[in-house]
Design a protein around this motif. Structure first.
Motif, PDB file in Angstrom:
ATOM      1  N   ARG A  44       0.774  -1.202   0.050  1.00 54.16           N
ATOM      2  CA  ARG A  44      -0.061   0.086  -0.031  1.00 54.16           C
ATOM      3  C   ARG A  44       0.777   1.216  -0.057  1.00 54.16           C
ATOM      4  NH1 ARG A  44      -3.283  -3.028   3.748  1.00 54.16           N
ATOM      5  NH2 ARG A  44      -2.331  -1.855   5.492  1.00 54.16           N
ATOM      6  N   LEU A  45       2.003   1.294   0.739  1.00 51.79           N
ATOM      7  CA  LEU A  45       2.733   2.177   0.611  1.00 51.79           C
ATOM      8  C   LEU A  45       3.441   2.720  -0.423  1.00 51.79           C
ATOM      9  CD1 LEU A  45       4.929   1.608   4.084  1.00 51.79           C
ATOM     10  CD2 LEU A  45       3.273   3.646   3.549  1.00 51.79           C
ATOM     11  N   VAL A  46       3.701   1.769  -1.572  1.00 52.25           N
ATOM     12  CA  VAL A  46       4.276   2.183  -2.874  1.00 52.25           C
ATOM     13  C   VAL A  46       3.194   2.013  -3.768  1.00 52.25           C
ATOM     14  CG1 VAL A  46       6.465   1.382  -2.132  1.00 52.25           C
ATOM     15  CG2 VAL A  46       4.805  -0.273  -3.163  1.00 52.25           C
ATOM     16  N   GLY A  47       1.769   1.945  -3.448  1.00 50.15           N
ATOM     17  CA  GLY A  47       0.549   1.977  -4.238  1.00 50.15           C
ATOM     18  C   GLY A  47       0.487   0.866  -5.404  1.00 50.15           C
ATOM     19  N   VAL A  48       0.954  -0.334  -4.788  1.00 48.64           N
ATOM     20  CA  VAL A  48       0.861  -1.511  -5.568  1.00 48.64           C
ATOM     21  C   VAL A  48      -0.106  -2.543  -4.963  1.00 48.64           C
ATOM     22  CG1 VAL A  48       2.242  -3.639  -6.124  1.00 48.64           C
ATOM     23  CG2 VAL A  48       3.257  -1.364  -6.500  1.00 48.64           C
ATOM     24  N   THR A  49      -0.936  -3.191  -6.013  1.00 46.15           N
ATOM     25  CA  THR A  49      -1.896  -4.339  -5.382  1.00 46.15           C
ATOM     26  C   THR A  49      -1.051  -5.332  -5.953  1.00 46.15           C
ATOM     27  OG1 THR A  49      -3.801  -2.626  -5.801  1.00 46.15           O
ATOM     28  CG2 THR A  49      -4.113  -5.031  -6.026  1.00 46.15           C
ATOM     29  N   PRO A  50      -0.625  -6.191  -4.921  1.00 47.95           N
ATOM     30  CA  PRO A  50      -0.166  -7.657  -5.155  1.00 47.95           C
ATOM     31  C   PRO A  50      -1.036  -8.619  -5.811  1.00 47.95           C
ATOM     32  CG  PRO A  50      -0.582  -7.387  -2.997  1.00 47.95           C
ATOM     33  CD  PRO A  50      -0.816  -6.105  -3.590  1.00 47.95           C
ATOM     34  N   ASN A  51      -0.292  -9.502  -6.701  1.00 50.51           N
ATOM     35  CA  ASN A  51      -1.083 -10.519  -7.332  1.00 50.51           C
ATOM     36  C   ASN A  51      -0.697 -11.728  -6.553  1.00 50.51           C
ATOM     37  OD1 ASN A  51      -2.324 -12.394  -9.153  1.00 50.51           O
ATOM     38  ND2 ASN A  51      -0.447 -12.525 -10.404  1.00 50.51           N
ATOM     39  N   VAL A  52      -1.652 -12.110  -5.221  1.00 51.17           N
ATOM     40  CA  VAL A  52      -1.386 -13.147  -4.428  1.00 51.17           C
ATOM     41  C   VAL A  52      -1.700 -14.418  -4.904  1.00 51.17           C
ATOM     42  CG1 VAL A  52      -2.055 -13.994  -2.228  1.00 51.17           C
ATOM     43  CG2 VAL A  52      -1.820 -11.659  -2.545  1.00 51.17           C
ATOM     44  N   ARG A  53      -0.868 -15.251  -5.081  1.00 53.00           N
ATOM     45  CA  ARG A  53      -1.016 -16.602  -5.690  1.00 53.00           C
ATOM     46  C   ARG A  53      -1.356 -17.528  -4.628  1.00 53.00           C
ATOM     47  NH1 ARG A  53       2.720 -19.891 -10.250  1.00 53.00           N
ATOM     48  NH2 ARG A  53       1.234 -21.539 -10.626  1.00 53.00           N
ATOM     49  N   HIS A  54      -0.423 -17.756  -3.352  1.00 44.22           N
ATOM     50  CA  HIS A  54      -0.589 -18.633  -2.498  1.00 44.22           C
ATOM     51  C   HIS A  54      -0.493 -17.762  -1.180  1.00 44.22           C
ATOM     52  CE1 HIS A  54      -0.607 -22.105  -4.991  1.00 44.22           C
ATOM     53  NE2 HIS A  54       0.380 -21.892  -5.592  1.00 44.22           N
ATOM     54  N   ARG A  55      -1.204 -18.285  -0.170  1.00 43.86           N
ATOM     55  CA  ARG A  55      -1.105 -17.539   1.138  1.00 43.86           C
ATOM     56  C   ARG A  55      -0.602 -19.169   1.958  1.00 43.86           C
ATOM     57  NH1 ARG A  55      -3.743 -12.750   2.318  1.00 43.86           N
ATOM     58  NH2 ARG A  55      -4.761 -11.986   0.595  1.00 43.86           N
ATOM     59  N   LEU A  56       0.591 -18.789   2.456  1.00 46.32           N
ATOM     60  CA  LEU A  56       1.121 -19.878   3.472  1.00 46.32           C
ATOM     61  C   LEU A  56       1.766 -19.693   4.747  1.00 46.32           C
ATOM     62  CD1 LEU A  56       3.383 -21.533   0.337  1.00 46.32           C
ATOM     63  CD2 LEU A  56       1.307 -22.188   1.174  1.00 46.32           C
ATOM     64  N   VAL A  57       1.416 -20.442   5.565  1.00 46.04           N
ATOM     65  CA  VAL A  57       2.043 -20.096   7.110  1.00 46.04           C
ATOM     66  C   VAL A  57       3.248 -20.416   7.547  1.00 46.04           C
ATOM     67  CG1 VAL A  57      -0.573 -20.016   7.886  1.00 46.04           C
ATOM     68  CG2 VAL A  57       0.809 -22.138   8.058  1.00 46.04           C
ATOM     69  N   GLY A  58       3.984 -21.221   6.472  1.00 41.57           N
ATOM     70  CA  GLY A  58       5.111 -21.837   6.984  1.00 41.57           C
ATOM     71  C   GLY A  58       6.364 -20.848   6.194  1.00 41.57           C
ATOM     72  N   TYR A  59       7.466 -20.404   6.954  1.00 43.32           N
ATOM     73  CA  TYR A  59       8.548 -19.710   6.453  1.00 43.32           C
ATOM     74  C   TYR A  59       9.156 -20.314   5.460  1.00 43.32           C
ATOM     75  CZ  TYR A  59      12.856 -17.050   6.357  1.00 43.32           C
ATOM     76  OH  TYR A  59      14.191 -16.252   6.032  1.00 43.32           O
ATOM     77  N   GLU A  60       9.660 -21.877   5.593  1.00 39.96           N
ATOM     78  CA  GLU A  60      10.559 -22.568   4.746  1.00 39.96           C
ATOM     79  C   GLU A  60       9.642 -22.834   3.762  1.00 39.96           C
ATOM     80  OE1 GLU A  60      13.249 -22.908   4.323  1.00 39.96           O
ATOM     81  OE2 GLU A  60      14.317 -22.339   6.136  1.00 39.96           O
ATOM     82  N   THR A  61       8.279 -23.158   3.852  1.00 42.98           N
ATOM     83  CA  THR A  61       7.343 -23.438   2.685  1.00 42.98           C
ATOM     84  C   THR A  61       7.355 -22.246   1.624  1.00 42.98           C
ATOM     85  OG1 THR A  61       5.960 -24.766   4.230  1.00 42.98           O
ATOM     86  CG2 THR A  61       4.920 -24.336   2.173  1.00 42.98           C
ATOM     87  N   VAL A  62       7.160 -21.035   2.201  1.00 38.18           N
ATOM     88  CA  VAL A  62       7.298 -19.809   1.347  1.00 38.18           C
ATOM     89  C   VAL A  62       8.692 -19.883   0.290  1.00 38.18           C
ATOM     90  CG1 VAL A  62       7.352 -17.287   1.079  1.00 38.18           C
ATOM     91  CG2 VAL A  62       5.747 -18.346   2.694  1.00 38.18           C
ATOM     92  N   ARG A  63       9.753 -20.084   1.294  1.00 39.23           N
ATOM     93  CA  ARG A  63      10.860 -20.078   0.422  1.00 39.23           C
ATOM     94  C   ARG A  63      11.131 -21.151  -0.390  1.00 39.23           C
ATOM     95  NH1 ARG A  63      15.134 -21.056   2.774  1.00 39.23           N
ATOM     96  NH2 ARG A  63      16.781 -19.738   1.784  1.00 39.23           N
ATOM     97  N   SER A  64      10.568 -22.520  -0.262  1.00 34.66           N
ATOM     98  CA  SER A  64      10.240 -23.272  -1.256  1.00 34.66           C
ATOM     99  C   SER A  64       9.614 -23.377  -2.234  1.00 34.66           C
ATOM    100  CB  SER A  64       9.800 -24.663  -0.538  1.00 34.66           C
ATOM    101  OG  SER A  64      10.889 -25.335   0.455  1.00 34.66           O
ATOM    102  N   PHE A  65       8.381 -22.833  -2.187  1.00 39.36           N
ATOM    103  CA  PHE A  65       7.652 -22.325  -3.358  1.00 39.36           C
ATOM    104  C   PHE A  65       8.194 -21.406  -4.422  1.00 39.36           C
ATOM    105  CE2 PHE A  65       4.591 -24.960  -1.381  1.00 39.36           C
ATOM    106  CZ  PHE A  65       3.397 -24.868  -2.247  1.00 39.36           C
ATOM    107  N   VAL A  66       8.938 -20.295  -3.747  1.00 38.90           N
ATOM    108  CA  VAL A  66       9.576 -19.372  -4.494  1.00 38.90           C
ATOM    109  C   VAL A  66      10.629 -20.033  -5.170  1.00 38.90           C
ATOM    110  CG1 VAL A  66      11.135 -17.450  -4.336  1.00 38.90           C
ATOM    111  CG2 VAL A  66       9.012 -17.570  -3.069  1.00 38.90           C
ATOM    112  N   ALA A  67      11.567 -20.889  -4.591  1.00 38.24           N
ATOM    113  CA  ALA A  67      12.724 -21.677  -5.278  1.00 38.24           C
ATOM    114  C   ALA A  67      12.032 -22.515  -6.464  1.00 38.24           C
ATOM    115  CB  ALA A  67      13.376 -22.352  -4.218  1.00 38.24           C
TER     116      ALA A  67
END
Length: 302
Positions: free
Chosen positions: A214-237
């Motif tokens: 919001r601070l930079v006026g961008v609406t993100p294109n959220v594909r997945h909402r995940l609660v695990g920090y390492e899960t997020v990193r794995s999805f990105v990788a």
């Protein structure tokens, strides 16, 4: 003179923890009849009912009993501290310290802290309560934890907070992402507006990351909402999207064996503060102060 004894109070704490007179008696290594008598005497002395009996074995705390447990936890800690001082142990805290820690911080920060604690204070035993930011505050209020290593997001009133570090946000992408070709060049979030976002969807963390867009006026294109920090990193990788994170690891590998590429953000965005938090209305024990000292030594910026 109070009409109850310290022993009765310790017995009550054991029964409240076990939710069972039989289990508590076994833990305390006394007879169940002796424990039952002590609890009846304590209730009579206080003039309140502490337990609801459920069948022949199970117990449930009344509202008065639950409040008494919260107050008693602090009292017994102070009693232990008094004993330590009388035994000349003021500079070497002993006993059990219950520490809360925000999940993504646990694997990165806590092992080093415990190593140093064991080196300095070998008589100190630490139990860990690992959870999200919202639950950390509940654990501190209820007395399940004395102190927490966490982020200062969504911190309510009634807590004393000591900032250790200010950690800026950064972006991670896969090695095949177009931005990975120039990882040394900071990126504006607007350049990622159309890319799928893998959001770390934890209480307070979620609101923080959404506020950055919001601070930079961008609406993100959220594909997945995940609660695990390492899960997020794995999805990105694996190329499923990019992510915003604060805590940076010493390596770029993920659980899948793939790597992420960290990139600085060119926009001026507020950092997260790594904090030590404890209830402001409870005097810290020597155990909690020892934990604070070690955290300041390892991670304090001032």
């Amino acid at each position: 003179m109070t009409p109850f004894t310290l022993t009765q109070l310790r017995y009550f704490a054991a029964v409240a923890e076990a939710d069972s007179m039989t289990a508590a008696a076994r833990e305390l290594m006394i007879t169940q009849s002796a424990l039952s008598t002590a609890m009846s005497q304590l209730e009579k002395a206080l003039g309140v009912q502490l337990f609801m009996r459920q069948g022949t074995r199970a117990l449930r705390l009344t509202a008065a009993g639950a409040q008494f447990v919260r107050d008693l936890t602090v009292f017994l800690e102070h009693a232990d501290s008094l004993y330590e001082a009388a035994q000349g142990l003021a500079k070497s805290p002993v006993g059990v310290l219950s520490v809360g820690v925000f999940g993504p911080l646990a694997s990165v920060r806590l092992p080093l802290i415990l190593d140093e604690l064991e080196r300095r204070y070998p008589g100190l035993e630490v139990t860990i309560h690992e959870s999200d930011l919202a639950d950390q505050q509940d654990a501190l209020r209820s007395g399940r934890c004395e102190i927490a290593l966490t982020y200062g997001l969504g911190l309510a009133r009634g807590f004393t907070a000591q900032a250790l570090q200010r950690i800026p946000p950064h972006v991670i992408v896969s090695r095949e992402h177009r931005l990975a070709r120039r990882p040394e060049r900071p990126v504006h979030l607007r350049a990622l507006e159309d890319d799928p976002l893998i959001l770390l969807d934890l209480p307070h963390s979620r609101e923080y990351y959404e506020s950055l867009f919001r601070l930079v006026g961008v609406t993100p294109n959220v594909r997945h909402r995940l609660v695990g920090y390492e899960t997020v990193r794995s999805f990105v990788a694996r190329g499923h999207g990019y992510a915003l994170l604060n805590q940076r690891l010493q390596h770029d590998l993920t659980y899948t064996g793939d790597s992420v590429v960290p990139i600085q953000i060119a926009d001026e965005l507020p950092p997260i503060e790594l904090m030590l938090v404890r209830p402001s209305d409870v005097r810290p024990t020597r155990r909690a102060l020892a934990f604070e000292e070690v955290c300041r030594t390892l991670y304090g910026e001032t």
